[in-house]
Design a protein around this motif. Structure first.
Motif, PDB file in Angstrom:
ATOM      1  N   LYS A   1       8.595 -90.719  -8.441  1.00 23.74           N
ATOM      2  CA  LYS A   1       7.392 -90.050  -8.007  1.00 23.74           C
ATOM      3  C   LYS A   1       7.528 -89.967  -6.474  1.00 23.74           C
ATOM      4  N   ARG A   2       7.177 -88.706  -6.145  1.00 26.51           N
ATOM      5  CA  ARG A   2       6.880 -88.422  -4.582  1.00 26.51           C
ATOM      6  C   ARG A   2       5.549 -88.177  -4.190  1.00 26.51           C
ATOM      7  N   VAL A   3       5.251 -88.794  -2.931  1.00 31.42           N
ATOM      8  CA  VAL A   3       3.843 -88.462  -2.420  1.00 31.42           C
ATOM      9  C   VAL A   3       4.141 -87.678  -1.042  1.00 31.42           C
ATOM     10  N   LEU A   4       3.165 -86.802  -0.522  1.00 26.39           N
ATOM     11  CA  LEU A   4       3.235 -86.166   0.622  1.00 26.39           C
ATOM     12  C   LEU A   4       1.743 -86.551   1.409  1.00 26.39           C
ATOM     13  N   ILE A   5       1.825 -87.091   2.480  1.00 25.08           N
ATOM     14  CA  ILE A   5       0.527 -87.462   3.114  1.00 25.08           C
ATOM     15  C   ILE A   5       0.503 -86.742   4.672  1.00 25.08           C
ATOM     16  N   THR A   6      -0.487 -85.838   4.735  1.00 28.49           N
ATOM     17  CA  THR A   6      -0.665 -85.439   5.822  1.00 28.49           C
ATOM     18  C   THR A   6      -1.229 -86.378   6.807  1.00 28.49           C
ATOM     19  N   ALA A   7      -1.073 -86.177   8.210  1.00 24.99           N
ATOM     20  CA  ALA A   7      -1.618 -87.437   9.338  1.00 24.99           C
ATOM     21  C   ALA A   7      -1.230 -88.510   8.657  1.00 24.99           C
ATOM     22  N   GLY A   8       0.111 -88.877   8.212  1.00 17.95           N
ATOM     23  CA  GLY A   8       0.455 -89.895   7.304  1.00 17.95           C
ATOM     24  C   GLY A   8       1.071 -91.156   8.369  1.00 17.95           C
ATOM     25  N   ALA A   9       1.397 -91.009   9.675  1.00 21.67           N
ATOM     26  CA  ALA A   9       2.110 -91.987  10.319  1.00 21.67           C
ATOM     27  C   ALA A   9       0.936 -93.010  11.249  1.00 21.67           C
ATOM     28  N   SER A  10      -0.224 -93.047  10.898  1.00 16.45           N
ATOM     29  CA  SER A  10      -0.947 -93.836  11.538  1.00 16.45           C
ATOM     30  C   SER A  10      -2.433 -94.006  10.721  1.00 16.45           C
ATOM     31  N   GLY A  11      -3.033 -95.077  11.108  1.00 19.05           N
ATOM     32  CA  GLY A  11      -4.620 -95.162  10.582  1.00 19.05           C
ATOM     33  C   GLY A  11      -4.528 -94.923   9.169  1.00 19.05           C
TER      34      GLY A  11
END
Length: 248
Positions: free
Chosen positions: A2-12
């Motif tokens: 399965k795959r997830v895409l996270i926007t603004a996913g590189a920090s916090g």
């Protein structure tokens, strides 16, 4: 896998989400405007330096996907902290654009992929500012309330295709963004940073700030099969906010 895409996913919060989904066995894709933060992500994550409000760039990311199981529309900024008469229209528009339009664009391009598969989960990162009015935070509160309306509508539109949509409302989350809010609010109110911090913590029944992993854990749950009948819901992860106007 399965795959997830996270926007603004590189920090916090987004980085914590990526770590949570990776631990759950998902392939992690992230977008972020911060190239250095993307470069510091794990080697097995797929990263794209993209502004969440740049429609052609976002469309190009989704065009590379043959599947998408979970979308976390997480991009956002705190916006200005000021009385409404002191808020510049440019700052209002930027805050609403990144928070609301960023979520809209991510959902717009995720929807066809998920509808074709007959399954999927979308998680929007709203805020307790989407549940209460917050003095001196008009652009942010307006955007986060609007995200809940977007979520409710998407849940109705996409539910018949097997796609669930929910919103998480974080409270005061430890991290760089909240430190900026504390500093600006302290200046507006003539208080110290520590006084404002104490007021936020005292405004929850748990008397504590939230950690990014707390939000990530909820996102992983909402993206999982364990939440297969959870849709159209607004879920606060905030230690129970009692007072939307922090004071000491």
């Amino acid at each position: 896998m399965k795959r997830v895409l996270i926007t603004a996913g590189a920090s916090g919060i987004g980085r914590a989400m990526g770590e949570g989904f990776a631990a759950a066995g998902l392939e992690v894709w992230v977008t972020d405007v911060d190239g250095a933060a993307l470069a510091a992500c794990p080697d097995d994550w797929r990263g794209f330096q993209v502004d969440a409000t740049d429609e052609p760039a976002m469309a190009a990311v989704f065009a590379q996907m043959d599947r998408l199981d979970v979308l976390c529309a997480n991009a956002g900024i705190a916006g200005p902290t000021a009385p409404v008469e002191d808020v510049a229209l440019e700052d209002w528009r930027r805050c609403v654009s990144i928070n609301l339009e960023g979520a809209f664009l991510a959902a717009k391009y995720a929807a066809p992929v998920m509808k074709a598969a007959g399954a999927g989960a979308i998680v929007l990162t709203s805020s307790t500012a989407g549940l209460y009015g917050y003095p001196n935070r008009a652009p942010y509160a307006a955007a986060k309330w609007a995200m809940i309306g977007l979520m409710k509508t998407l849940a109705m539109e996409l539910g018949p295709f097997g796609v669930r949509v929910n919103a998480i409302c974080p409270g005061s989350v430890e991290g760089a963004r909240m430190e900026g809010v504390l500093a600006r609010e302290a200046a507006v109110k003539g208080m110290t940073r520590d006084q404002v911090y104490a007021g936020y913590a005292a405004g929850t029944s748990m008397r504590s700030f939230v950690q990014p992993r707390d939000i990530a854990d909820m996102a992983v749950f909402l993206g999982s099969d364990q939440a297969r009948m959870v849709s159209g819901q607004v879920i606060a992860v905030d230690g129970h906010t009692e007072n939307p106007d922090p004071k000491v």
